[in-house]
Write a protein that holds these residues in place. Sequence first.
Motif, mmCIF file in Angstrom:
data_model
loop_
_atom_site.group_PDB
_atom_site.id
_atom_site.type_symbol
_atom_site.label_atom_id
_atom_site.label_comp_id
_atom_site.label_asym_id
_atom_site.label_seq_id
_atom_site.Cartn_x
_atom_site.Cartn_y
_atom_site.Cartn_z
ATOM 1 N N LYS A 270 0.783 -1.247 0.218
ATOM 2 C CA LYS A 270 0.166 0.041 -0.013
ATOM 3 C C LYS A 270 0.871 1.222 -0.154
ATOM 4 C CE LYS A 270 -3.755 1.876 2.431
ATOM 5 N NZ LYS A 270 -3.244 2.841 3.452
ATOM 6 N N GLU A 271 1.755 1.236 0.879
ATOM 7 C CA GLU A 271 2.841 2.303 1.079
ATOM 8 C C GLU A 271 3.487 2.546 -0.552
ATOM 9 O OE1 GLU A 271 5.736 1.941 4.047
ATOM 10 O OE2 GLU A 271 6.825 3.629 3.239
ATOM 11 N N HIS B 295 2.253 9.589 -5.612
ATOM 12 C CA HIS B 295 2.984 10.615 -5.070
ATOM 13 C C HIS B 295 3.899 11.338 -6.531
ATOM 14 C CE1 HIS B 295 4.785 13.690 -2.793
ATOM 15 N NE2 HIS B 295 5.873 13.508 -3.207
ATOM 16 N N GLU C 75 1.185 4.135 -2.858
ATOM 17 C CA GLU C 75 0.953 5.556 -2.726
ATOM 18 C C GLU C 75 2.189 6.303 -2.898
ATOM 19 O OE1 GLU C 75 -1.872 4.999 1.301
ATOM 20 O OE2 GLU C 75 0.257 5.700 1.456
#
Length: 368
Positions: free
Chosen positions: A146-147, A154, A150
């Motif tokens: 998930k990170e 970004h 993300e």
Amino acid sequence: MSKNSGINQKYPILEIDLNKIYQNTKYMVDLCDSRGISIASVAKGFNGLPKVVEQFVNAGCKYIAHSRIEQIIKLKEHGINVPFMLIRIPMFSEIEELVKYVDISLNSELETLNRIEYECKSQNNNHKVVLMFDLGDIREGIIDEKEFIELAMHVENKLENVQLYGIGTNLGCYGSIMPTKENLGKLCDIAEKIEKNIDRKLDIVSGGATTSIPLIIDGKMPNKINNLRIGEGIILARDLKDYWGYDIDKMNQDTFVLKAQVVEIKDKPSYPIGEMFIDAFGNKPDIIDRGIRKRAILAVGKQDFASHDKLIPQKQGVEIIGSSSDHLIVDVENCKQEIQLGDILDFHMYYSHMLYLSGSSSVTKVYV
Ligand SMILES: *Cc1c(COP(=O)(O)O)cnc(C)c1O
């Protein structure tokens, strides 16, 4: 061995066969190409010697990769004109040079990416990034999916000059984790999720290094992997054979040869005389008494190759028994042909020897 030939040349010599390196590279480029995989050939194992890198370019490698920016700069100044990839996560202190000289870098930190963006703006320049996902080798990369996604979003949405070029992973380095259909399949799944989010294809899904080659040979490489970063597997191709059992007969292992000169030859006891303490590097030697033996000392040492372990003598009967900073000691009792003072002995090598010898300023590089 060339007898007493070392009068005009400056030894030790690292002899580099450019044609064999070209052949190895071409073979691997064609193999990967047949599966839709591009190669970023990695020049860090031989200190980026430009003549060797030229062979990579001639053989069709799409990118040249290195861990050190100063050597990328050197290669650019030499006239190597393909996209360069920095494969060590950039330091804050090198971001200015990164943006100025490097086309693509591997990344895993949000703050570093933001700083690259800032530097790009001030230089009015762009930079491509490949984000690293950690599949379990626990060196670089983000381990949480998930990170990771993300971070990709970004870069895609928040950064203007930094371009999300692709994603990648590294395996078989620190944690010695094997690349498999399953773990690389996971990287491909993530690539698909990101592509869905950004509504375009990623340019690169980079599935590792030399240790990923067996998957290609076995036909198990997931389709979506379209890039590998290969160093050892095209330069020496020794690990695949010795550790993985893949003997690719088209590959040359004798691309780098160490040639060192005999400076002493004597019959000596094989066991030291007196009270044993520690050697020059603080280790207790483990020496077996074999009686009086004929031994030779060669003028090359740990300063040049770090460790004599696994250096491969080419003359039959030569046995490496030890080394110090500037000396390599060999037992030559079993050599059929008598070794003489001034003789040159050849050694084949593994990756670590190539790394140190190519970087040693007291080793002459000779190209054939
Ligand atoms: C060193 C390195 C490679 C190349 O490894 P080889 O085993 O020489 O093929 C690839 N990717 C990264 C990130 C590296 O650090």
